[in-house]
Design a protein around this motif. Structure first.
Motif, PDB file in Angstrom:
ATOM      1  N   SER A  62       5.167  10.037   4.376  1.00 26.04           N
ATOM      2  CA  SER A  62       5.931  10.378   5.575  1.00 26.04           C
ATOM      3  C   SER A  62       5.082  10.008   6.789  1.00 26.04           C
ATOM      4  O   SER A  62       3.866  10.105   6.763  1.00 26.04           O
ATOM      5  CB  SER A  62       6.294  11.866   5.595  1.00 26.04           C
ATOM      6  OG  SER A  62       5.144  12.664   5.498  1.00 26.04           O
ATOM      7  N   GLY A  63       5.706   9.510   7.811  1.00 23.30           N
ATOM      8  CA  GLY A  63       4.989   9.007   8.978  1.00 23.30           C
ATOM      9  C   GLY A  63       4.667   7.529   8.862  1.00 23.30           C
ATOM     10  O   GLY A  63       4.308   6.891   9.842  1.00 23.30           O
ATOM     11  N   LEU A  64       4.771   6.972   7.656  1.00 22.60           N
ATOM     12  CA  LEU A  64       4.515   5.547   7.447  1.00 22.60           C
ATOM     13  C   LEU A  64       5.806   4.755   7.305  1.00 22.60           C
ATOM     14  O   LEU A  64       5.834   3.551   7.568  1.00 22.60           O
ATOM     15  CB  LEU A  64       3.649   5.336   6.191  1.00 22.60           C
ATOM     16  CG  LEU A  64       2.328   6.095   6.136  1.00 22.60           C
ATOM     17  CD1 LEU A  64       1.618   5.813   4.818  1.00 22.60           C
ATOM     18  CD2 LEU A  64       1.452   5.738   7.325  1.00 22.60           C
ATOM     19  N   VAL A  65       6.845   5.435   6.853  1.00 18.29           N
ATOM     20  CA  VAL A  65       8.168   4.829   6.674  1.00 18.29           C
ATOM     21  C   VAL A  65       9.213   5.802   7.206  1.00 18.29           C
ATOM     22  O   VAL A  65       8.958   7.005   7.296  1.00 18.29           O
ATOM     23  CB  VAL A  65       8.448   4.511   5.177  1.00 18.29           C
ATOM     24  CG1 VAL A  65       7.468   3.481   4.623  1.00 18.29           C
ATOM     25  CG2 VAL A  65       8.437   5.764   4.328  1.00 18.29           C
ATOM     26  N   PRO A  66      10.406   5.298   7.533  1.00 15.72           N
ATOM     27  CA  PRO A  66      11.479   6.223   7.932  1.00 15.72           C
ATOM     28  C   PRO A  66      11.774   7.198   6.781  1.00 15.72           C
ATOM     29  O   PRO A  66      11.583   6.868   5.600  1.00 15.72           O
ATOM     30  CB  PRO A  66      12.674   5.298   8.183  1.00 15.72           C
ATOM     31  CG  PRO A  66      12.083   3.949   8.432  1.00 15.72           C
ATOM     32  CD  PRO A  66      10.825   3.894   7.621  1.00 15.72           C
ATOM     33  N   ASP A  67      12.270   8.378   7.125  1.00 15.08           N
ATOM     34  CA  ASP A  67      12.539   9.402   6.109  1.00 15.08           C
ATOM     35  C   ASP A  67      13.468   8.903   5.009  1.00 15.08           C
ATOM     36  O   ASP A  67      13.239   9.160   3.828  1.00 15.08           O
ATOM     37  CB  ASP A  67      13.126  10.660   6.758  1.00 15.08           C
ATOM     38  CG  ASP A  67      12.088  11.431   7.563  1.00 15.08           C
ATOM     39  OD1 ASP A  67      10.871  11.246   7.320  1.00 15.08           O
ATOM     40  OD2 ASP A  67      12.496  12.223   8.443  1.00 15.08           O
ATOM     41  N   PHE A  68      14.533   8.184   5.384  1.00 14.11           N
ATOM     42  CA  PHE A  68      15.478   7.731   4.370  1.00 14.11           C
ATOM     43  C   PHE A  68      14.826   6.721   3.418  1.00 14.11           C
ATOM     44  O   PHE A  68      15.179   6.679   2.237  1.00 14.11           O
ATOM     45  CB  PHE A  68      16.755   7.160   4.999  1.00 14.11           C
ATOM     46  CG  PHE A  68      16.599   5.809   5.621  1.00 14.11           C
ATOM     47  CD1 PHE A  68      16.817   4.656   4.886  1.00 14.11           C
ATOM     48  CD2 PHE A  68      16.222   5.689   6.956  1.00 14.11           C
ATOM     49  CE1 PHE A  68      16.669   3.405   5.457  1.00 14.11           C
ATOM     50  CE2 PHE A  68      16.072   4.438   7.531  1.00 14.11           C
ATOM     51  CZ  PHE A  68      16.291   3.291   6.782  1.00 14.11           C
ATOM     52  N   LEU A  78       0.831  -1.208   0.000  1.00 15.57           N
ATOM     53  CA  LEU A  78       0.000   0.000   0.000  1.00 15.57           C
ATOM     54  C   LEU A  78       0.860   1.251   0.000  1.00 15.57           C
ATOM     55  O   LEU A  78       0.550   2.234  -0.678  1.00 15.57           O
ATOM     56  CB  LEU A  78      -0.933   0.013   1.214  1.00 15.57           C
ATOM     57  CG  LEU A  78      -2.072  -0.992   1.207  1.00 15.57           C
ATOM     58  CD1 LEU A  78      -2.833  -0.940   2.528  1.00 15.57           C
ATOM     59  CD2 LEU A  78      -3.004  -0.738   0.046  1.00 15.57           C
ATOM     60  N   VAL A  79       1.939   1.229   0.779  1.00 17.54           N
ATOM     61  CA  VAL A  79       2.853   2.370   0.818  1.00 17.54           C
ATOM     62  C   VAL A  79       3.425   2.609  -0.579  1.00 17.54           C
ATOM     63  O   VAL A  79       3.478   3.746  -1.064  1.00 17.54           O
ATOM     64  CB  VAL A  79       3.979   2.142   1.848  1.00 17.54           C
ATOM     65  CG1 VAL A  79       5.071   3.193   1.710  1.00 17.54           C
ATOM     66  CG2 VAL A  79       3.416   2.151   3.269  1.00 17.54           C
TER      67      VAL A  79
END
Length: 153
Positions: A129-135, A117-118
């Motif tokens: 953002s908020g669902l995965v780390p920034d990198f 889904l991401v």
């Protein structure tokens, strides 16, 4: 690697002296990143947990575990539908080797979160953002742009 995955790894690192995040190569899945890239991202994502390491494997997870004297597999569960599939896998793994499966329910804030889904949301320009780390978000955006440029050629 979503924040839901990191949550499960974090909680497993509290329960076990050592945790191995095993990255399997599954040719039937359409991946944006190579196994090496996934291992690199996972390694970066779990670096704050001193008792967690990341490793790759091909073949059966049970064989990987037997070769390394690993006796438990941790699986995160988001919903009842996950349990149906994962219970079947746990029973199969148990029949193949002396390995227990430990089910850890996901934190409610991540219960809807799936990497597929991401990927879909990011592909259509949605904010992950908020669902995965920034990198991971940055690498995901770069790979999607790269794939778009290849498609335009």
């Amino acid at each position: 690697m979503t924040n839901g995955h990191i949550d499960i790894v974090s909680r497993a690192s509290y329960l076990f002296d050592e945790v191995v995040v095993a990255v399997g190569v599954n040719k039937s899945k359409n991946r944006l990143f190579s196994p090496e890239e996934r291992i690199d991202m996972l390694t970066e994502a779990v670096r704050e947990f001193p008792n967690v390491k990341v490793d790759g494997f091909t073949g059966l997870l049970t064989t990987y575990c037997q070769e390394r004297d690993i006796h438990a597999i941790v699986k995160g569960l988001r919903a009842v539908s996950d349990f149906d599939y994962e219970l079947q896998m746990a029973q199969m793994n148990s029949s193949l080797a002396d390995i227990e499966t430990v089910f850890v329910p996901t934190t409610p804030e991540y219960s809807f979160l799936a990497s597929s889904l991401v990927k879909e949301v990011a592909t259509f320009g949605g904010d992950v953002s908020g669902l995965v780390p920034d990198f991971v978000r940055e690498r995901l955006a770069a790979r999607i742009d790269e794939n778009r440029r290849k498609g335009d050629q």
